[in-house]
Design an enzyme around this catalytic site. Structure first.
Site, PDB file in Angstrom:
ATOM      1  N   HIS A   1       1.085  -1.356   0.002  1.00 46.68           N
ATOM      2  CA  HIS A   1       0.178   0.058   0.067  1.00 46.68           C
ATOM      3  C   HIS A   1       0.740   1.338  -0.078  1.00 46.68           C
ATOM      4  O   HIS A   1       1.949   1.247   0.852  1.00 46.68           O
ATOM      5  CB  HIS A   1      -0.745   0.045   1.246  1.00 46.68           C
ATOM      6  CG  HIS A   1      -1.743   1.263   1.451  1.00 46.68           C
ATOM      7  ND1 HIS A   1      -1.384   2.047   2.489  1.00 46.68           N
ATOM      8  CD2 HIS A   1      -2.633   1.734   0.513  1.00 46.68           C
ATOM      9  CE1 HIS A   1      -2.487   3.177   2.179  1.00 46.68           C
ATOM     10  NE2 HIS A   1      -3.077   3.033   1.153  1.00 46.68           N
ATOM     11  N   SER A   2       0.589   2.166  -0.918  1.00 48.54           N
ATOM     12  CA  SER A   2       1.246   3.347  -0.881  1.00 48.54           C
ATOM     13  C   SER A   2       2.852   3.330  -1.083  1.00 48.54           C
ATOM     14  O   SER A   2       3.303   2.725  -2.014  1.00 48.54           O
ATOM     15  CB  SER A   2       0.998   4.337   0.456  1.00 48.54           C
ATOM     16  OG  SER A   2       1.571   5.604   0.116  1.00 48.54           O
ATOM     17  N   MET A   3       3.639   3.725  -0.222  1.00 51.94           N
ATOM     18  CA  MET A   3       5.056   3.754  -0.430  1.00 51.94           C
ATOM     19  C   MET A   3       5.457   2.204  -0.246  1.00 51.94           C
ATOM     20  O   MET A   3       6.703   1.954  -0.459  1.00 51.94           O
ATOM     21  CB  MET A   3       5.870   4.511   0.598  1.00 51.94           C
ATOM     22  CG  MET A   3       5.394   6.033   0.386  1.00 51.94           C
ATOM     23  SD  MET A   3       6.188   6.465  -1.064  1.00 51.94           S
ATOM     24  CE  MET A   3       7.796   6.476  -0.949  1.00 51.94           C
TER      25      MET A   3
ATOM     26  N   GLN B   1      -1.196  -0.734  -4.152  1.00 57.69           N
ATOM     27  CA  GLN B   1      -2.567   0.191  -3.965  1.00 57.69           C
ATOM     28  C   GLN B   1      -2.133   1.394  -3.624  1.00 57.69           C
ATOM     29  O   GLN B   1      -1.669   1.887  -2.661  1.00 57.69           O
ATOM     30  CB  GLN B   1      -2.971  -0.657  -2.717  1.00 57.69           C
ATOM     31  CG  GLN B   1      -3.461  -2.142  -2.880  1.00 57.69           C
ATOM     32  CD  GLN B   1      -4.162  -2.563  -1.624  1.00 57.69           C
ATOM     33  OE1 GLN B   1      -3.746  -2.104  -0.516  1.00 57.69           O
ATOM     34  NE2 GLN B   1      -4.996  -3.629  -1.617  1.00 57.69           N
TER      35      GLN B   1
ATOM     36  N   THR C   1       0.045   3.252  -5.056  1.00 55.48           N
ATOM     37  CA  THR C   1       1.365   3.734  -5.059  1.00 55.48           C
ATOM     38  C   THR C   1       1.887   4.764  -5.928  1.00 55.48           C
ATOM     39  O   THR C   1       1.759   4.239  -7.167  1.00 55.48           O
ATOM     40  CB  THR C   1       2.169   2.278  -5.099  1.00 55.48           C
ATOM     41  OG1 THR C   1       2.111   1.189  -4.073  1.00 55.48           O
ATOM     42  CG2 THR C   1       3.792   2.346  -4.922  1.00 55.48           C
TER      43      THR C   1
END
Length: 1023
Positions: free
Chosen positions: A260-262, A287, A289
Site C-alpha cells: 500500500h502506498s510507499m 495499492q 503507490t
C-alpha cells in the site's frame, strides 16, 4: 547629532522623571517651525511610517514630515496638494493589488476545494472480521533484530486459525503486506479476513498465510532516508518467511507482495538490491503507490531512491518478465496520491505490468481515498478472487506462468465477462436440453422473463443482416456466471447442436452484461443464439439489436478551455437505440475538465431498466461508470488522470447503454472550477517554490529601495512592484526551447548542469504552456496574503505582549557578534551536525520569531509615547492664539531639532529593520515548513536513535544557524552602508529564475537558493 549604524536591542524603559525622555511641553513643539541644523549637518526628516501589518500610519511630527515645512506658505500648500494626490494614488494601488491578489488566492482555494471536497461519494463497503483478529509476532534472527530495532514481522490470524498457526507449522501460500507512509501493519486484516472466508468456502483446499511488516508508521513519503533501510528489512523478512515453510510438501519458493502506498515502491526497490534474487517474488500488487515520482520531493534521498528504482525497471525490463505487477489507483477521491502517479512508468509495452484505476475495476466501479483502498470490500474481493484463481493445482502455489497471471488479473481488474475464470475455455459447446427454439428475424428485439418454467433458445440468422448492418449488440440483466450467448457455425437449419460460446466476449456492467460483435470478424457464424433458462421467481430482461456503426457513433467536439462554461456543445440522440458511442473530440490533456449533462426522455411512463453511462479512456484503464434512472437528468465530470500519448489518436468516448424507446440529450460545458482543481491536483507540490520565489523577489526589492532611498519599503508594495512573471518565465522557456537542439544539450551537459524540471515534467505529460504562468500568479497571491497574515499574527502577539508584560524600548547595540551569540551558534551548529539539522533550524526559527515580536513591541511602545507627545503639543496649540503659536514654533524649533528628529528617525530606522526582519522571517518560515517532515521523523524515532541518519538538511542547517544568529540582531542601518548591497539586491532575481528552473520537481533545493541570498545579506552587515 548624527546617528551611527546600530543594532537594535530592547530594554525596559526608564521612568519619565529620570530625565531620559522628558515629556514635550509647549516650548518644545511648534506648530509649523522647521528643525534647526548645525553648520555642515543635514537633519533628514523622518517619513510617515507604518508598522508591517499595522493599521494607521505612524503620525508625522509637526514641522518635520510635512512638505509645508520645506518652503513658504504658498509653496507648502502646493506641495501639500501634490503630496495628498500622490498619497491617494498610492493608496489606490495597494487596494487594487489587494483585490487582484485576493482573486488569485480565491482561485487557489477554489481549486483546493475541488480536490479535497468535490468528488463522488464513497461507494465502498466496509470489510468486517467475523472473529477477533490476532497478530502473531515472528521472531527474527538476532542480527536482523539488532540492525532494525524499529521494524517487526507479524502473521495475521483469526480465531481457531490463529491458534493453529501459533506453532508456525504453515502449509498455505505466503503473501506479504507492506504498509505505506505512516501505515500500520494491522491494515492487512481486510485481505487476511476475506481470504480466510474464501478458504473456508473451498474447505481449505487452498489457503493463504498473510504476513505484515511493521515499519513503525514512518513518514517515508516525506522523508526518504529510511526507504533503503526498509527495503533491506523486507528482503530479510522474505528469507525468514520462506524458511518457515522448509520441509513442507508444497513448500513455496517465492512470496506474493501486496504493497500500500510507499510500501509498493519498497517492494519494487527489492529488485535493485545487489544480493536479491528476482525469483523470490512472482506477483506484486500495489495499492495507491506513487510509482512515477514522489508526491512531495522534500529531500534528495527520496528523489534519488525513485530515480534508482525507475531506471532499474526501465533498463532491466526484459529481466522482469517473470514478475507480474498490478498497480491499482484510487481515482479522484484519493487526493493524497493522484492516480497519474500510480501508472507504472514506460512498462505499458510489456505484458508483465498492468495499471488500473479503481473506478474501472469490474464489480467495484468506485473511487477510493488513500486509506479506504486497503479496506474497500469490492476491491478486496477482486484481489482475493484473483489470488485464488492464480493457484496452480499441481504445486498448490501461485502459478509460475506469467501469461496466466496476466490473464487472471485482466479478467478481474480490466474486463470481466461475467463468467468464472477458465484458463483454456472449450472452443465448442453443446446446446442441449428440452428448450424451445424460436427464430427472430427482426433487427431489434427485447424479451422480459418472469417465472418462465420453459427454457428457450432465440436464434438470430445473420445472413439477412450482414448487408445492412455492421454490428450486433445484445444485453442481459441476468448477472449470473453461466453462458448465455452462442454462435452457430454454418448451420442451415434453425437449430444447431454445437456452437461457439460467445459469453467470453461479454462485458460485465453494474446492471447488465453486454456483448458487441462486429459481424465482419465472424464470417463463419450463421446464427447468434440467446439462451433463456427456466426461471423460478426471477425477473430479468434481454435485448438484441443490429446496427450500423456510423449511426451509433457520434462526434461531439469539446468546448474551448477559456470558454469558462459560457458556451456548450450539444447533441440529441433520438433514434431509440440500445447503445450510443459519443466521441469527445480534442479531449486529450490533463488540464481539460468538463461537465457533461445527460437528460433522458421516454415516450411512456412504464418501468424501465436504468441507463448506464461510461466515460471510456482508450489509452489507460481509468473509466468511470454511472448508473441513472430513466427518465432523469445526470451530471458527469469528465477529466483525465493521464494525458493522451503522442502516438495515440483514439478519442475518449461516452458510452450510453440506453433504455428502449428513450431519447437522450447530451450537453457538454467547460468547468472552470474543475480546471482549477486539475491544476492544484497536478501541481500543488510545486506551489511552495513559486511562493518562495515571489517572496525572494520582494526581498530583493526591499534591498533595492535601501540602495536608492536609504529606506526599506513595505513587503506588499515591493511584491506588487517586483513580482513580474515576464522577468522570469521567458528565460526558462528559452532554455527549454534551446534544449531541443543537440549542440545546446552538449554544452549543457559539459557544464554538468542538471536537467530542467520543466523538461522532466513534460516527459511525465503534466506540463502545458501556460501552467507556469498560472502557478506564478497563484504563488504571488499566496505570498501576498501570507505576508499580510504573517504580519497580522506578529501584531497580535505584540498586542498580547503589551497587555501582559511591561513594554521595552529601543536601545542601541553595536555588536553583531558577542561571546554569548558565538556560543549559541556553536551549540546549534553542533546540534545540526550531531543530532538533527531540522531541529536546530526550528530552534533558531523560534528564537528569531521571539526577537521580531520583541522588536515589534518596542516600536509600538515608542510610537505610543511619541503620539502622546504630539497630542500634548496639539492641545497646547489649541489653547493659544495664532500669533502665540507662531512665536512658540519659532522659539521651540531649536529644541525640537535636537530631540524630535532624533526620536522619529530612530523609530523610522527601527521600522525599516522590522520590515526587513519580517520578510526574512517569512522566507525562513517556508524553509522550516519544507524541513519539518525530517524533524517529525527524527522526533518520532528518538527512542531508537538520537541522531537522524541520513540527515537531508544537516549542512544547510549549519549554514542557516550561523547566518540567522547574526541577521536577527542586525538592523537596516547596518546594511544600507555596505558596498555589497547593490549586488545583494540584484541576486534574488537570478536566484528566483534558478529556483523555478531546478526546484519545481526538487523541493529540497529551495533552501539552498534562499540560504545563498541570506548569506549575501549577512556579508552586507559585516562588510
Amino acid at each position: 547629532m548624527a546617528l551611527t549604524p546600530a543594532t537594535w536591542r530592547t530594554e525596559p524603559p526608564q521612568p519619565r522623571g529620570s530625565g531620559a525622555r522628558p515629556r514635550a511641553g509647549p516650548s518644545q513643539h511648534g506648530g509649523g517651525g522647521a528643525p534647526a541644523a548645525s553648520s555642515g549637518q543635514v537633519v533628514r526628516a523622518a517619513r510617515p511610517s507604518r508598522l508591517p501589518g499595522a493599521g494607521p500610519a505612524f503620525p508625522a511630527l509637526p514641522g518635520l514630515c510635512t512638505p509645508a515645512a520645506r518652503g513658504g506658505t504658498r509653496a507648502g500648500l502646493a506641495s501639500s496638494a501634490r503630496w495628498s494626490a500622490m498619497g491617494q494614488a498610492g493608496r489606490r494601488l495597494p487596494a487594487l493589488a489587494a483585490f487582484f491578489y485576493g482573486v488569485l488566492a480565491a482561485l487557489v482555494l477554489l481549486g483546493v476545494r475541488d480536490v479535497l471536497f468535490l468528488y463522488e461519494e464513497n461507494r465502498c463497503s466496509m470489510t468486517y472480521m467475523y472473529e477477533y483478529p490476532e497478530y502473531l509476532k515472528i521472531k527474527l534472527p538476532k542480527k536482523t533484530a539488532r540492525r532494525y530495532p524499529a521494524y517487526e514481522l507479524y502473521l495475521y490470524g483469526e480465531g481457531n486459525y490463529a491458534e493453529e498457526n501459533k506453532n508456525l507449522l504453515l502449509t498455505g501460500i505466503p503473501v506479504l503486506f507492506l504498509p505505506g507512509n505512516a501505515g500500520s501493519y494491522k491494515q492487512v486484516r481486510s485481505l487476511g479476513s476475506i481470504a480466510l472466508r474464501k478458504a473456508e468456502d473451498v474447505e481449505f483446499k487452498y489457503h493463504f498465510n498473510f504476513f505484515s511488516v511493521n515499519f513503525n508508521e514512518e513518514l517515508v513519503a516525506l522523508y526518504g532516508g529510511s526507504l533503503q533501510r526498509q527495503t533491506k528489512f523486507v528482503h530479510e523478512c522474505i528469507k525468514v518467511i520462506l524458511k518457515l515453510y522448509r520441509g513442507q510438501e508444497f513448500a513455496p519458493t517465492s512470496v506474493a507482495i501486496v504493497g500500500h502506498s510507499m510500501g509498493g515502491l519498497v517492494a519494487r526497490a527489492l529488485l535493485t538490491l545487489k544480493n536479491f534474487k528476482p525469483e523470490l517474488i512472482n506477483l506484486l500488487i500495489t495499492q495507491a503507490t506513487p510509482h512515477v515520482a514522489p508526491v512531495m520531493p522534500l529531500d534528495k534521498y527520496l528523489t534519488d531512491f525513485y530515480t534508482a528504482v525507475n531506471n532499474h525497471w526501465i533498463l532491466k525490463a526484459q529481466d522482469l518478465r517473470n514478475l507480474t505487477t498490478l498497480s491499482v489507483a484510487g481515482g479522484f477521491r484519493d487526493y493524497q496520491v493522484r492516480s497519474g502517479l500510480t501508472f507504472l512508468p514506460r512498462l505499458s509495452q510489456h505484458d508483465s505490468a498492468l495499471s488500473v484505476v479503481s473506478s474501472a475495476v469490474p464489480r467495484a466501479w468506485a473511487s477510493t481515498d488513500h486509506l479506504s483502498i486497503v479496506w474497500c470490500k469490492e476491491l478486496i474481493l477482486a484481489t482475493i478472487r484473483a489470488l485464488f484463481d492464480l493457484i496452480d493445482e499441481s504445486t498448490r502455489q501461485i502459478t509460475e506462468d506469467p501469461k496466466k497471471r496476466m490473464s487472471v488479473l485482466t479478467h478481474h481488474f480490466v474486463r470481466h465477462p461475467a463468467k468464472m475464470f477458465e484458463e483454456n475455455p472449450e472452443a465448442l459447446t453443446e446446446l442441449t436440453g428440452a428448450f424451445m427454439w424460436i427464430t427472430v428475424k427482426a433487427s431489434k428485439w427485447t424479451y422480459s422473463v418472469y417465472n418462465d418454467s420453459d427454457g428457450k433458445y432465440f436464434t438470430f440468422p445473420l445472413a439477412s443482416h450482414r448487408k445492412s448492418y455492421s454490428h450486433v449488440y445484445c444485453e442481459s440483466s441476468m448477472l449470473d456466471t453461466s453462458s448465455w450467448i452462442y454462435g452457430c457455425m454454418n448451420s442451415n437449419s434453425s437449430r444447431c447442436l454445437e456452437a461457439t460460446d460467445l459469453s467470453w466476449r461479454a462485458e460485465l456492467l453494474p446492471t447488465t452484461k453486454v456483448v458487441i460483435l462486429k459481424l465482419q470478424d465472424y464470417p463463419s457464424l450463421s446464427h447468434v443464439v440467446i439462451q433463456v433458462p427456466p426461471t423460478a421467481g426471477n425477473k430479468y430482461s434481454l435485448a438484441c439489436e443490429f446496427f450500423q456503426e456510423d449511426s451509433r457513433r457520434v462526434q461531439l467536439p469539446v468546448t474551448h478551455l477559456f470558454s469558462f462554461g459560457l458556451s456548450s456543445s450539444k447533441i440529441l440522440l433520438n433514434s431509440s437505440g440500445l447503445l450510443y458511442n459519443v466521441q469527445l473530440q480534442h479531449f486529450n490533456q490533463i488540464y481539460q475538465a468538463f461537465k457533461i449533462y445527460i437528460e433522458s426522455h421516454c415516450q411512456s411512463l412504464k418501468e424501465r431498466k436504468p441507463s448506464v453511462y461510461r466515460l471510456h479512456i482508450p489509452w489507460s484503464h481509468e473509466d468511470s461508470i454511472i448508473v441513472a434512472k430513466v427518465p432523469s437528468s445526470t451530471e458527469i465530470s469528465a477529466k483525465l488522470h493521464v494525458a493522451q500519448p503522442q502516438n495515440d489518436t483514439r478519442a475518449p468516448e461516452l458510452n450510453i447503454y440506453s433504455s428502449s424507446d428513450c431519447h437522450y440529450e447530451v450537453i457538454l460545458k467547460t468547468s472552470l472550477l474543475q480546471i482549477l482543481g486539475q491544476i492544484i491536483r497536478f501541481h500543488a507540490g510545486a506551489l511552495p517554490v513559486y511562493v518562495v520565489s515571489n517572496i525572494l523577489l520582494a526581498y530583493g526589492g526591499q534591498l533595492s529601495t535601501l540602495v536608492s532611498t536609504g529606506q526599506c519599503s513595505d513587503f506588499s508594495l515591493e511584491l506588487v512592484r517586483t513580482a513580474k512573471p515576464y522577468k522570469i518565465e521567458p528565460l526558462i522557456s528559452i532554455v527549454v526551447f534551446l534544449q531541443g537542439f543537440h549542440w545546446f544539450r552538449v554544452i549543457w551537459e559539459s557544464l554538468s548542469l542538471p536537467e530542467l524540471d520543466a523538461a522532466l515534467l513534460s516527459s511525465q505529460d503534466v506540463w502545458f504552456p501556460i501552467v507556469s504562468l498560472i502557478l506564478f500568479l497563484f504563488g504571488t497571491g499566496i505570498a501576498y496574503w501570507s505576508g499580510i497574515f504573517f504580519s497580522a499574527f506578529l501584531r497580535l502577539f505584540s498586542s498580547l505582549w503589551l497587555s501582559l508584560l511591561r513594554p521595552n524600548v529601543l536601545q542601541k547595540d553595536k555588536k553583531l557578534v558577542s561571546p554569548r551569540r558565538l556560543c549559541e551558534v556553536l551549540s546549534l551548529a553542533l546540534v545540526s551536525w550531531t543530532i538533527c539539522g531540522a531541529f536546530a533550524v526550528l530552534i533558531i526559527y523560534l528564537q528569531y520569531v521571539f526577537k521580531v515580536v520583541k522588536l515589534h513591541v518596542a516600536v509600538r511602545a515608542e510610537q505610543k509615547m511619541l503620539n502622546g507627545d504630539s497630542d500634548s503639543s496639539k492641545e497646547t496649540s489649541q489653547n493659544s492664539t495664532p500669533q502665540a503659536v507662531q512665536n512658540q514654533g519659532v522659539r521651540g524649533s531649536a529644541s525640537e531639532a535636537t530631540q524630535s528628529p532624533s526620536k522619529s528617525t530612530t523609530i523610522a530606522e527601527a521600522i525599516d529593520s522590522l520590515k526587513m526582519h519580517i520578510t526574512v522571517l517569512n522566507l525562513f518560515t517556508w524553509i522550516v515548513l519544507l524541513n519539518l517532515p525530517s524533524f517529525i521523523y527524527w522526533f518520532k524515532n528518538l527512542r531508537y536513535n538520537v541522531r537522524l541518519d541520513p540527515d537531508p538538511c544537516r549542512c544547510t542547517a549549519v549554514i542557516l544557524v550561523c547566518i540567522l544568529e547574526i541577521l536577527m540582531n542586525s538592523s537596516a542601518s547596518d546594511v544600507k552602508t555596505s558596498k555589497l548591497l547593490k549586488i545583494a539586491a540584484k541576486v534574488p532575481l537570478p536566484l528566483s529564475v534558478a529556483m523555478l528552473a531546478f526546484g519545481r520537481a526538487h523541493l529540497y533545493k529551495v533552501p539552498h537558493f534562499v540560504t545563498f541570498s541570506l548569506l549575501l545579506h549577512l556579508l552586507c552587515c559585516v562588510v
